[in-house]
Scaffold this active site. Structure first.
Site, PDB file in Angstrom:
ATOM      1  N   VAL A   2      10.588 -14.169  31.723  1.00  0.00           N
ATOM      2  CA  VAL A   2      10.820 -15.598  31.493  1.00  0.00           C
ATOM      3  C   VAL A   2      11.887 -15.870  30.434  1.00  0.00           C
ATOM      4  O   VAL A   2      12.398 -16.994  30.346  1.00  0.00           O
ATOM      5  CB  VAL A   2       9.499 -16.290  31.091  1.00  0.00           C
ATOM      6  CG1 VAL A   2       9.079 -15.901  29.682  1.00  0.00           C
ATOM      7  CG2 VAL A   2       9.601 -17.804  31.226  1.00  0.00           C
ATOM      8  N   TYR A   3      12.284 -14.893  29.633  1.00  0.00           N
ATOM      9  CA  TYR A   3      13.288 -15.121  28.584  1.00  0.00           C
ATOM     10  C   TYR A   3      14.664 -15.314  29.198  1.00  0.00           C
ATOM     11  O   TYR A   3      15.149 -14.455  29.911  1.00  0.00           O
ATOM     12  CB  TYR A   3      13.350 -13.939  27.618  1.00  0.00           C
ATOM     13  CG  TYR A   3      12.105 -13.624  26.835  1.00  0.00           C
ATOM     14  CD1 TYR A   3      11.049 -14.530  26.724  1.00  0.00           C
ATOM     15  CD2 TYR A   3      11.957 -12.394  26.208  1.00  0.00           C
ATOM     16  CE1 TYR A   3       9.906 -14.215  26.015  1.00  0.00           C
ATOM     17  CE2 TYR A   3      10.810 -12.075  25.489  1.00  0.00           C
ATOM     18  CZ  TYR A   3       9.787 -12.982  25.398  1.00  0.00           C
ATOM     19  OH  TYR A   3       8.660 -12.656  24.692  1.00  0.00           O
TER      20      TYR A   3
END
Length: 311
Positions: free
Chosen positions: A50-51
């Site tokens: 998700v980064y």
């Protein structure tokens, strides 16, 4: 070096957080930080699928992709321990078996590797039975795509349930936990969760180890810091207890001629079952204070003084 649980993974006692790569550090800056980290003896890199999806214009996966391009350029994959996570990516939310099987392939592609050394469930998904996501993770381990598994953001009850299910069903078992834990944020981990960790011999890699930068000592009453994390870090100053922590850190740091950040990490590293606190660096200049944790041993009196200040 620190051994992660009962796995065969040995790591430098600090994990470099990859959440800033593609966010506050562009690719050039990220490569420079990664190069300096390895040059100083580091080998443990933490990221997540998700980064950094929270940034306008990003969709997630930016950090993994930068790390993947860096490893390809340096040809050093086999010298590293790479951890990433599943469950929070917008395209693969939750821990269903289908999401895990699809998400891991995307992470492997972005990282440019054939295996993930430590694969975390990023946050618990109580809509999915533990047997389902553990079964999917077990398949990945057996296929050689994942070497070991860990959990993050999970209650003591669900962690126990998952660990017992692994034993009962003969499935891959968590060897590591990544909780929110630092000198000024202790309630998320200490107590019931820590007891489960001790009972099952897990290793702990705390995130927000420096409390969004507050425990670097840069944030003081009346000061302004130009940082994307400034608002969250400065919020700690509203609690007088946290100001006391800064004073105690200052005293111990002065006694060792060390940076405040190094002392805060050393306190964390000295707690039971901690293998490698996770801390990120936006610039190369921020790295030395982090890497120095491996060489700083605090006395029992200093550890007690810091613990008491933050209690």
């Amino acid at each position: 070096m620190s051994r992660i649980g009962n796995s065969d993974l040995d790591v430098f006692p600090l994990s470099l957080g990859g959440n800033v790569f593609g966010w506050t550090a562009d690719e050039r800056e990220s490569f420079a930080v990664l190069d300096a980290f390895v040059a100083a003896g580091g080998d443990f890199i933490d990221t997540a699928d998700v980064y950094s999806a929270w940034i306008p214009g990003n969709s997630g996966g930016e950090s993994e992709a930068i790390i993947g391009r860096w490893m390809a350029a340096r040809g050093n994959r086999d010298q590293l321990v790479v951890a990433t996570k599943i469950g929070s990516f917008p395209a693969f939310p939750g821990l269903s078996a289908a999401n895990i099987k699809a998400g891991v392939e995307e992470s492997l592609r972005r990282l440019g590797t054939d295996r993930i050394d430590l694969y975390y469930t990023h946050k618990d998904d109580t809509t999915v039975p533990v047997e389902e996501f553990l079964g999917a993770l077990d398949e990945l381990v057996k296929a050689g795509k994942v070497r070991a598994i860990g959990a993050s953001n999970i209650s003591a009850e669900r962690l126990t349930e998952a660990l017992e299910a692994s034993d009962r069903e003969g499935l891959a078992k968590y060897v590591a936990l990544q909780p929110h834990y630092n000198l000024v944020e202790r309630g998320h981990y200490e107590g019931e969760v820590a007891s489960v960790v001790a009972a099952h011999g897990l290793s702990v890699m705390p995130y927000f180890a420096l409390a969004s930068g507050f425990l670097t000592g840069k944030y003081r009453p009346g000061t302004t810091v130009d940082s994307a994390r400034a608002s969250s870090a400065a919020a700690y100053l509203k609690d007088e207890r946290n100001v006391r922590v800064l004073s105690a850190l200052d005293e111990v740091a002065q006694a060792h001629d060390a940076e405040v950040a190094t002392v805060a990490l050393a306190w964390l590293a000295a707690q039971p079952h901690i293998a490698a606190p996770i801390a990120s660096a936006r610039t190369v200049a921020q790295l030395p204070a982090l890497m120095a944790v491996g060489g700083l041993k605090l006395s029992d009196d200093e550890l007690t003084r810091l613990s008491t200040a933050g209690a």
